[in-house]
Every structure is written in structure tokens, then in C-alpha cells.
Write a protein that holds these residues in place. Structure first.
Motif, PDB file in Angstrom:
ATOM      1  N   LYS A   1       0.837  -1.204   0.000  1.00 20.99           N
ATOM      2  CA  LYS A   1       0.000   0.000   0.000  1.00 20.99           C
ATOM      3  C   LYS A   1       0.875   1.258   0.000  1.00 20.99           C
ATOM      4  O   LYS A   1       0.569   2.240  -0.692  1.00 20.99           O
ATOM      5  N   ASP A   2       1.947   1.235   0.790  1.00 17.41           N
ATOM      6  CA  ASP A   2       2.843   2.392   0.830  1.00 17.41           C
ATOM      7  C   ASP A   2       3.478   2.644  -0.534  1.00 17.41           C
ATOM      8  O   ASP A   2       3.635   3.796  -0.959  1.00 17.41           O
ATOM      9  N   PHE A   3       3.862   1.561  -1.224  1.00 16.77           N
ATOM     10  CA  PHE A   3       4.460   1.729  -2.548  1.00 16.77           C
ATOM     11  C   PHE A   3       3.439   2.275  -3.551  1.00 16.77           C
ATOM     12  O   PHE A   3       3.816   2.961  -4.508  1.00 16.77           O
ATOM     13  N   LYS A   4       2.159   1.998  -3.332  1.00 17.26           N
ATOM     14  CA  LYS A   4       1.131   2.476  -4.255  1.00 17.26           C
ATOM     15  C   LYS A   4       0.878   3.978  -4.126  1.00 17.26           C
ATOM     16  O   LYS A   4       0.160   4.550  -4.948  1.00 17.26           O
ATOM     17  N   THR A   5       1.483   4.606  -3.107  1.00 18.31           N
ATOM     18  CA  THR A   5       1.384   6.072  -3.001  1.00 18.31           C
ATOM     19  C   THR A   5       2.426   6.749  -3.889  1.00 18.31           C
ATOM     20  O   THR A   5       2.560   7.975  -3.859  1.00 18.31           O
ATOM     21  N   GLN A   6       3.119   5.969  -4.671  1.00 20.20           N
ATOM     22  CA  GLN A   6       4.216   6.446  -5.508  1.00 20.20           C
ATOM     23  C   GLN A   6       3.745   7.503  -6.521  1.00 20.20           C
ATOM     24  O   GLN A   6       2.762   7.314  -7.218  1.00 20.20           O
ATOM     25  N   LYS A   7       4.487   8.608  -6.586  1.00 18.74           N
ATOM     26  CA  LYS A   7       4.267   9.649  -7.584  1.00 18.74           C
ATOM     27  C   LYS A   7       5.621  10.113  -8.104  1.00 18.74           C
ATOM     28  O   LYS A   7       6.575  10.241  -7.331  1.00 18.74           O
ATOM     29  N   SER A   8       5.704  10.341  -9.378  1.00 18.64           N
ATOM     30  CA  SER A   8       6.970  10.765  -9.970  1.00 18.64           C
ATOM     31  C   SER A   8       7.078  12.282  -9.959  1.00 18.64           C
ATOM     32  O   SER A   8       6.071  12.990  -9.979  1.00 18.64           O
ATOM     33  N   TYR A   9       8.302  12.761  -9.915  1.00 19.43           N
ATOM     34  CA  TYR A   9       8.577  14.199  -9.991  1.00 19.43           C
ATOM     35  C   TYR A   9       9.966  14.379 -10.592  1.00 19.43           C
ATOM     36  O   TYR A   9      10.789  13.459 -10.566  1.00 19.43           O
ATOM     37  N   PHE A  10      10.193  15.532 -11.127  1.00 16.45           N
ATOM     38  CA  PHE A  10      11.506  15.818 -11.714  1.00 16.45           C
ATOM     39  C   PHE A  10      12.405  16.424 -10.654  1.00 16.45           C
ATOM     40  O   PHE A  10      12.073  17.445 -10.046  1.00 16.45           O
ATOM     41  N   ASP A  11      13.549  15.775 -10.414  1.00 14.32           N
ATOM     42  CA  ASP A  11      14.522  16.260  -9.437  1.00 14.32           C
ATOM     43  C   ASP A  11      15.634  16.992 -10.176  1.00 14.32           C
ATOM     44  O   ASP A  11      16.391  16.378 -10.935  1.00 14.32           O
ATOM     45  N   ALA A  12      15.733  18.294  -9.950  1.00 12.54           N
ATOM     46  CA  ALA A  12      16.724  19.113 -10.651  1.00 12.54           C
ATOM     47  C   ALA A  12      18.144  18.725 -10.273  1.00 12.54           C
ATOM     48  O   ALA A  12      19.062  18.831 -11.096  1.00 12.54           O
TER      49      ALA A  12
ATOM     50  N   ARG B   1      16.663  14.109 -13.459  1.00 14.84           N
ATOM     51  CA  ARG B   1      15.820  13.036 -13.994  1.00 14.84           C
ATOM     52  C   ARG B   1      14.603  12.837 -13.098  1.00 14.84           C
ATOM     53  O   ARG B   1      14.495  13.430 -12.021  1.00 14.84           O
ATOM     54  N   GLU B   2      13.689  12.001 -13.580  1.00  9.34           N
ATOM     55  CA  GLU B   2      12.480  11.698 -12.824  1.00  9.34           C
ATOM     56  C   GLU B   2      12.807  10.759 -11.663  1.00  9.34           C
ATOM     57  O   GLU B   2      13.496   9.766 -11.831  1.00  9.34           O
ATOM     58  N   LEU B   3      12.279  11.078 -10.489  1.00 10.86           N
ATOM     59  CA  LEU B   3      12.389  10.224  -9.313  1.00 10.86           C
ATOM     60  C   LEU B   3      10.992  10.003  -8.746  1.00 10.86           C
ATOM     61  O   LEU B   3      10.023  10.611  -9.203  1.00 10.86           O
ATOM     62  N   TYR B   4      10.919   9.139  -7.750  1.00 11.31           N
ATOM     63  CA  TYR B   4       9.633   8.870  -7.110  1.00 11.31           C
ATOM     64  C   TYR B   4       9.600   9.459  -5.712  1.00 11.31           C
ATOM     65  O   TYR B   4      10.613   9.489  -5.000  1.00 11.31           O
ATOM     66  N   GLN B   5       8.425   9.896  -5.310  1.00 11.81           N
ATOM     67  CA  GLN B   5       8.199  10.290  -3.922  1.00 11.81           C
ATOM     68  C   GLN B   5       6.992   9.522  -3.398  1.00 11.81           C
ATOM     69  O   GLN B   5       6.147   9.053  -4.176  1.00 11.81           O
ATOM     70  N   TYR B   6       6.929   9.365  -2.078  1.00 10.10           N
ATOM     71  CA  TYR B   6       5.888   8.554  -1.457  1.00 10.10           C
ATOM     72  C   TYR B   6       5.274   9.293  -0.278  1.00 10.10           C
ATOM     73  O   TYR B   6       5.915  10.166   0.330  1.00 10.10           O
ATOM     74  N   THR B   7       4.066   8.928   0.062  1.00  8.79           N
ATOM     75  CA  THR B   7       3.412   9.412   1.278  1.00  8.79           C
ATOM     76  C   THR B   7       2.977   8.181   2.086  1.00  8.79           C
ATOM     77  O   THR B   7       1.787   7.852   2.173  1.00  8.79           O
ATOM     78  N   PRO B   8       3.934   7.467   2.640  1.00  7.66           N
ATOM     79  CA  PRO B   8       3.647   6.178   3.303  1.00  7.66           C
ATOM     80  C   PRO B   8       3.009   6.348   4.674  1.00  7.66           C
ATOM     81  O   PRO B   8       3.150   7.385   5.330  1.00  7.66           O
ATOM     82  N   LYS B   9       2.315   5.309   5.110  1.00  8.41           N
ATOM     83  CA  LYS B   9       1.712   5.262   6.437  1.00  8.41           C
ATOM     84  C   LYS B   9       2.429   4.278   7.359  1.00  8.41           C
ATOM     85  O   LYS B   9       2.346   4.398   8.586  1.00  8.41           O
ATOM     86  N   TYR B  10       3.107   3.299   6.780  1.00  7.91           N
ATOM     87  CA  TYR B  10       3.605   2.195   7.593  1.00  7.91           C
ATOM     88  C   TYR B  10       5.128   2.050   7.591  1.00  7.91           C
ATOM     89  O   TYR B  10       5.716   1.685   8.621  1.00  7.91           O
ATOM     90  N   PHE B  11       5.767   2.298   6.459  1.00  7.55           N
ATOM     91  CA  PHE B  11       7.203   2.049   6.337  1.00  7.55           C
ATOM     92  C   PHE B  11       7.918   3.240   5.704  1.00  7.55           C
ATOM     93  O   PHE B  11       7.314   3.991   4.923  1.00  7.55           O
ATOM     94  N   ASP B  12       9.187   3.373   6.058  1.00  5.08           N
ATOM     95  CA  ASP B  12      10.028   4.399   5.446  1.00  5.08           C
ATOM     96  C   ASP B  12      10.486   3.874   4.090  1.00  5.08           C
ATOM     97  O   ASP B  12      11.508   3.198   3.981  1.00  5.08           O
TER      98      ASP B  12
END
Length: 257
Positions: A16-27, A31-42
Motif C-alpha cells: 500500500k505504501d508503494f502504491k502512493t508512488q508519484k513521480s517528480y523531476f529532481d533538478a 531526472r524523474e524520481l519517485y516520492q511517497y506518502t507512506p503510512k507504515y514504512f520508510d
């Protein structure tokens, strides 16, 4: 709740935490990276330390990494474990703030060498309950990948992107055997500590002990094991100082014989 069911729930939570995955461009990285808004794990720390492939993360992969956090190499190994081994894995998972799987493996291996026999699962469980589970003043040098309640609330209230925990530890070792300059550094460190230990224990035949000593073999075959990976590089170096004395004593006894 049955222990396997407990770990199935942890795997579902990780997924479920991995499913919060959203991509963004990191200057900074360009390149594109992922960010998460997890509830259970870092998730950031897990991806970094376990070298997790972030694309197409599945429940099966989540089960694999939960098994790793519980002290097993893979999920099927957990399914075949004894009841005592399963209980121990549950306690390891729930006490990862006190002791990591790697630290536990090193601790119990040292105890077995000291006592001269291999412990069964029942005895390992008794030792863990007595030494770690029932004692509060332990603090792991590893990392607790579970999000605490306070961290969950902080994560919920933050509007900025989650930070990447790139500075959580020093460089990590993901592959064995060590090679090139890294292996040479471990060998040099082992040689220095060997001489320190040799002068401390004062064996009857120090020159014979030196002839038996093989720093490369100690690093490649005895100190570092694949099941310890990934492991913090500086922590791995510190293990030489912590455990080499047992090996040198064994060499000394061999020369006495």
C-alpha cells in the motif's frame, strides 16, 4: 493473529505504501524520481538500503522484503520455518529498534562459538526473549524501517515533498566478495587489528599464529556473509574489531595442538 498472517498484513501494508508512488523531476539528479506518502514504512530508506527496483512493485516483492526484515532470505523460507523460528522472526521485526537482523546474527554466532555448539530454534528464541525482548535499554546501530505514530502525523501534516534519507548511513555494501580498493582497506584493517589482538592475548607461538593468519580469507570467507547484505560499510569494518579476537584465539589453540 497467526504469525504468518501478521507478516502477510505487513506485506500488504508495504505494498500500500508503494502504491502512493508519484513521480517528480529532481533538478539535482536531472531526472524523474519517485516520492511517497507512506503510512507504515520508510519507503525511501528501504529503497536505498535494499536496492529495491521501484517500478512495478508487487505484493510478492513486498513479501520478500518483509521476510528479509524478519530475518529470512525469502518468503518461502519463512513459510517452512519452525514455530520457534517464526516467533523469533516476529520478535525481531517488532524489536528492530533494539537490534537489527544483522546484529542478531552476529550476536548469536558469537554465542555459539563461545559455547562450542549450534543452538536450536527453541534456545535462540529463549535467548532473544531474555536478552533483548524483555530488556528496554537496547538501541540498534541499524535502522528501524517502520514509521512511528509521530512520524505518521508529521508526514500527514507536511505539504512539501518527502525528503530522501540519503545521509542515513555511510556507503552500503551490496555485493560480495569485496574487490579492488575496498577489499584492500578491509584487509589492511584486519591486519592491524590482528597484530593488536595478538599482542593482547600473548599466545605461546605467535609466529606460528602469524603463519596461519590470512586476512583475505578472513574477510572473504568468515567475516562477511551474503545473508548480511546489504550492510553499512563502516559498520562492516567495525565488525573486524568486534569479532577478530575469537578467530585469533582459535588460531592460537590450533598452534598449541
Amino acid at each position: 493473529m497467526e504469525i504468518i498472517e501478521y507478516f502477510k498484513l505487513q506485506a500488504k501494508n508495504l505494498c500500500k505504501d508503494f502504491k502512493t508512488q508519484k513521480s517528480y523531476f529532481d533538478a539535482d539528479f536531472g531526472r524523474e524520481l519517485y516520492q511517497y506518502t507512506p503510512k507504515y514504512f520508510d519507503i525511501d530508506a528501504l529503497v536505498l538500503d535494499f536496492d529495491i527496483e521501484e517500478d512495478n512493485f508487487t505484493l510478492m516483492k513486498a513479501q520478500h522484503y518483509i521476510a528479509n526484515l524478519a530475518g529470512f532470505r525469502k518468503w518461502t523460507e519463512m513459510l517452512d520455518a519452525s514455530s520457534s523460528a517464526l516467533k523469533l522472526s516476529e520478535l525481531l521485526f517488532k524489536n528492530m529498534h533494539k537490534i537489527s537482523v544483522t546484529e542478531w546474527d552476529i550476536y548469536i554466532s558469537a554465542q555459539q562459538r563461545e559455547n562450542g555448539f549450534a543452538f536450536d530454534d527453541d534456545l535462540k528464541l529463549d535467548i532473544f526473549e531474555t536478552v533483548f525482548d524483555q530488556v528496554d535499554d537496547h538501541q540498534s546501530d541499524g535502522y528501524d524501517y517502520r514509521l512511528l505514530q509521530s512520524e505518521k502525523l508529521l508526514e500527514k501534516n507536511q505539504k512539501s515533498k518527502p525528503k530522501k534519507k540519503m545521509n542515513k548511513s555511510s556507503l552500503q555494501i551490496f555485493v560480495l566478495p569485496l574487490v579492488d580498493d575496498e577489499r584492500l582497506e578491509f584487509i589492511r584493517t584486519a591486519d592491524l587489528i590482528f597484530e593488536k589482538v595478538l599482542s593482547t592475548i600473548e599466545p605461546k607461538n605467535p609466529e606460528l599464529v602469524r603463519k596461519l593468519w590470512d586476512a583475505g580469507n578472513y574477510i572473504d570467507e568468515i567475516l562477511l556473509k551474503p545473508e548480511m547484505l546489504p550492510i553499512d560499510r563502516d559498520y562492516a569494518l567495525s565488525l573486524i574489531d568486534a569479532f577478530l579476537v575469537h578467530h585469533v584465539i582459535e588460531l592460537a589453540v590450533e598452534t598449541d595442538d
